[in-house]
Design a protein around this motif. Structure first.
Motif, short mmCIF file in Angstrom:
data_model
loop_
_atom_site.label_atom_id
_atom_site.label_comp_id
_atom_site.label_asym_id
_atom_site.label_seq_id
_atom_site.Cartn_x
_atom_site.Cartn_y
_atom_site.Cartn_z
N GLY A 63 34.45 49.47 43.40
CA GLY A 63 35.60 50.29 43.75
C GLY A 63 36.70 50.12 42.72
O GLY A 63 36.49 50.29 41.53
N GLU A 64 37.89 49.72 43.20
CA GLU A 64 39.03 49.52 42.31
C GLU A 64 39.16 48.08 41.83
O GLU A 64 40.19 47.69 41.30
N TRP A 65 38.11 47.28 42.04
CA TRP A 65 38.14 45.86 41.69
C TRP A 65 37.08 45.52 40.67
O TRP A 65 36.02 46.14 40.63
N SER A 66 37.36 44.53 39.84
CA SER A 66 36.41 44.03 38.86
C SER A 66 36.19 42.54 39.07
O SER A 66 37.17 41.79 39.21
N LYS A 67 34.94 42.14 39.09
CA LYS A 67 34.62 40.72 39.12
C LYS A 67 34.55 40.28 37.67
O LYS A 67 33.83 40.88 36.86
N VAL A 68 35.34 39.26 37.32
CA VAL A 68 35.45 38.86 35.92
C VAL A 68 35.13 37.37 35.75
O VAL A 68 35.28 36.57 36.67
N ARG A 69 34.70 37.05 34.54
CA ARG A 69 34.46 35.66 34.14
C ARG A 69 35.45 35.34 33.03
O ARG A 69 35.66 36.13 32.12
N ASP A 70 36.08 34.17 33.12
CA ASP A 70 37.01 33.76 32.07
C ASP A 70 36.29 32.85 31.07
O ASP A 70 35.10 32.57 31.22
N SER A 71 37.00 32.38 30.07
CA SER A 71 36.39 31.57 29.01
C SER A 71 35.86 30.24 29.51
O SER A 71 35.00 29.64 28.89
N ALA A 72 36.34 29.78 30.66
CA ALA A 72 35.85 28.52 31.24
C ALA A 72 34.61 28.76 32.10
O ALA A 72 33.99 27.81 32.57
N GLY A 73 34.26 30.03 32.32
CA GLY A 73 33.09 30.37 33.12
C GLY A 73 33.39 30.64 34.57
O GLY A 73 32.49 30.93 35.35
N SER A 74 34.64 30.56 34.98
CA SER A 74 35.03 30.79 36.37
C SER A 74 34.97 32.28 36.70
O SER A 74 35.38 33.13 35.90
N LEU A 75 34.48 32.59 37.90
CA LEU A 75 34.39 33.97 38.37
C LEU A 75 35.49 34.23 39.39
O LEU A 75 35.78 33.38 40.23
N SER A 76 36.09 35.41 39.31
CA SER A 76 37.10 35.82 40.28
C SER A 76 37.21 37.33 40.25
O SER A 76 36.56 38.00 39.45
N TRP A 77 38.03 37.86 41.14
CA TRP A 77 38.23 39.30 41.24
C TRP A 77 39.64 39.67 40.81
O TRP A 77 40.59 38.93 41.06
N VAL A 78 39.77 40.85 40.18
CA VAL A 78 41.06 41.35 39.75
C VAL A 78 41.08 42.87 39.93
O VAL A 78 40.02 43.52 39.82
N SER A 79 42.24 43.40 40.21
CA SER A 79 42.37 44.85 40.29
C SER A 79 42.02 45.44 38.92
O SER A 79 42.54 44.99 37.90
N SER A 80 41.14 46.42 38.90
CA SER A 80 40.72 47.02 37.62
C SER A 80 41.89 47.61 36.86
O SER A 80 41.87 47.68 35.63
N LYS A 81 42.94 48.04 37.59
CA LYS A 81 44.13 48.61 36.94
C LYS A 81 44.87 47.58 36.09
O LYS A 81 45.63 47.94 35.21
N ALA A 82 44.65 46.30 36.38
CA ALA A 82 45.34 45.23 35.64
C ALA A 82 44.69 44.93 34.30
O ALA A 82 45.23 44.15 33.52
N LEU A 83 43.55 45.58 34.04
CA LEU A 83 42.82 45.31 32.79
C LEU A 83 43.03 46.43 31.78
O LEU A 83 43.27 47.58 32.14
N GLN A 84 42.92 46.07 30.52
CA GLN A 84 43.03 47.04 29.43
C GLN A 84 41.80 46.93 28.53
O GLN A 84 41.14 45.90 28.49
#
Length: 149
Positions: A63-84
């Motif tokens: 939907g309007e959310w993205s599951k993302v991985r950071d450089s440390a390997g941690s997974l979390s969710w963020v509003s897709s609108k917050a990404l560029q």
């Protein structure tokens, strides 16, 4: 059973699915910091506030959310609108040497310490990535010393 698996593999290869199965989709947090959650909802637990321009790997979009991985390997969710789409990289080496040419013999233009953000100018080629520092300096860094490319 083996025949069925072979047929599925051939079908995936012929349709191009296999070539995209492992494609990485990197983006960056936008101009404002973004709250990362443990679920795809603002009702989820807040786990981190990501600084602007932080690179993330988009693992899944829901939907309007993205599951993302950071450089440390941690997974979390963020509003897709917050990404560029702007591609940023983070230095993972203790001290990355940024050179004038994409090789070890190029003169060192500057060095970047661990966790410094750099903008991707050109994707990796032969193990080197063309980058830009926020102060405008450009050069080539070893892809193995960066995350997000």
């Amino acid at each position: 059973m083996k025949t069925a698996l072979r047929l599925l593999s051939l079908l995936a290869l012929s349709t191009g699915v296999a070539s995209h199965a492992y494609a990485l989709d990197f983006k960056s947090v936008g101009a404002a910091p973004a709250v990362l959650y443990d679920a795809p909802s603002e009702k989820g637990r807040r786990v981190f506030v990501a600084p602007r321009n932080m690179p993330v790997e988009v693992v899944l979009t829901y939907g309007e959310w993205s599951k993302v991985r950071d450089s440390a390997g941690s997974l979390s969710w963020v509003s897709s609108k917050a990404l560029q789409a702007k591609r940023m990289l983070v230095v993972t080496a203790a001290n990355a040497k940024i050179r004038t040419a994409p090789n070890d013999t190029g003169a060192v233009t500057f060095s970047a310490d661990k966790n410094v953000l750099l903008e991707l100018v050109e994707p990796a080629a032969s193990g080197w990535v063309k980058i830009r520092h926020r102060d405008g300096q450009t050069g080539y860094a070893k892809a193995s010393e960066l995350w997000g490319d």
